[in-house]
Design an enzyme around this catalytic site. Structure first.
Site, short mmCIF file in Angstrom:
data_model
loop_
_atom_site.label_atom_id
_atom_site.label_comp_id
_atom_site.label_asym_id
_atom_site.label_seq_id
_atom_site.Cartn_x
_atom_site.Cartn_y
_atom_site.Cartn_z
CG HIS A 176 -2.00 0.96 1.27
ND1 HIS A 176 -1.88 2.25 0.85
CD2 HIS A 176 -3.28 0.83 1.69
CE1 HIS A 176 -3.04 2.89 1.01
NE2 HIS A 176 -3.90 2.04 1.52
CD GLU A 280 -2.98 1.18 -2.30
OE1 GLU A 280 -3.38 0.08 -1.83
OE2 GLU A 280 -3.58 2.26 -2.13
#
Length: 308
Positions: A176, A280
């Protein structure tokens, strides 16, 4: 282990040092030492959450990653910035049991497994997490999770999931990663044109089609489907590009909270949305990975800074 014990067992003189970071959390400072290089690549890794917080290539004035000045540094909390690990699920609890979003490994301590100075001058750090009675109560599976972090002219992250139990399990997961940008309105993501995406902004889930480069002028929360393994952030304000190459992934997420959500987040400053962009590397949505007993899967992302 104490900081002193970590340095004794895993420290590498002048290159890998364990320190007490914010909140007293143990962290790893890395500096490469290539023989012909005048400058060194630098990184900061939090053992809490097994998370890279900072990466600055040799000779570069700016960090590749965004790290919030208001980030939490405490057990049970995720650190806002760097490259948090979402595992063994991405997004909301897939079974609706009220378990934390993005899984349970980004808000607890990991272990240092190994450090190594590679022959090319890069530094490799391996951190890991294995199942315990506590994790079994959250997610009833036996596993061994390792992240291999290689710091050099690029930053390479590999997340390896091993099924140490007798039953198969499925996971979704992500790096992330929060990237630093000079001005979000002058940044764009290349490599996603022609892809369909799930538009999650505002709680939605409509499937849409990307035409042209991705630009940001409002909240963006998208899961792109069937993506290529090379994406690029064009950061016009900082006059640079960040190339992201991946393996083991068919989806990618682009996220920026924009003004209202940034103000509502206690661990972001109000204006932080202007200087961050998450791109991501994920196994998300229908990109679900099945791991057989005794089997493993590997998710890899490589970040390379290119000057315009």
């Amino acid at each position: 282990m104490t900081i002193e014990q970590l340095n004794t067992q895993f420290g590498i003189a002048g290159q890998v040092e364990f320190i007490a970071g914010n909140g007293g959390l143990p962290m790893i400072q890395v500096k490469t030492a290539k023989a012909k290089a005048k400058a060194k690549a630098k990184a900061l890794i939090s053992i809490h959450a097994g998370q890279v917080l900072s990466y600055q290539p040799a000779g570069e004035p700016e960090d590749v990653m965004f790290l919030s000045a208001k980030a939490y540094y405490q057990d049970g909390k995720a650190i806002k910035g760097g490259a948090p690990i979402c595992w063994p699920w991405f997004g909301a609890d897939p079974e609706g049991k009220g378990r934390p979003g993005h899984g349970f490994v980004r808000n607890r301590g990991w272990n240092v497994v190994a450090t190594e100075a590679l022959t090319n001058g890069d530094i490799k750090v391996t951190v890991g997490l294995d199942d315990t009675a506590e994790t079994q109560a959250i997610w009833p599976h036996s596993f061994s999770l390792r992240q291999e972090i290689v710091i050099g002219d690029t930053l390479n992250l590999s997340l390896i999931t091993r099924n140490t139990g007798k039953e198969k399990f499925t996971i979704t997961q992500a790096f992330h990663t929060y990237f630093k940008v000079g001005d979000i309105t002058r940044a764009k993501v290349l490599g996603l044109t022609g892809c369909d995406y799930l538009d999650k902004a505002g709680g939605g889930n409509a499937q849409k089609h990307q035409t042209g480069d991705v630009t940001i002028d409002a909240e963006v929360d998208r899961i792109y489907l069937n993506v290529s393994n090379t994406l690029t952030i064009d950061d016009g304000a900082l006059n640079r590009r960040i190339q992201i190459t991946s393996q083991g992934s068919k989806t990618a997420v682009v996220w920026n909270p924009w003004e209202k959500i940034a103000k509502d987040m206690a661990d972001l400053e109000d204006a932080d949305y202007q200087r961050l962009l998450c791109v991501e590397t994920t196994n998300a949505a229908n990109d679900v990975v099945e791991v057989a007993p005794g089997g493993e899967c590997r998710l890899t992302a490589n970040y390379w800074l290119i000057r315009n």
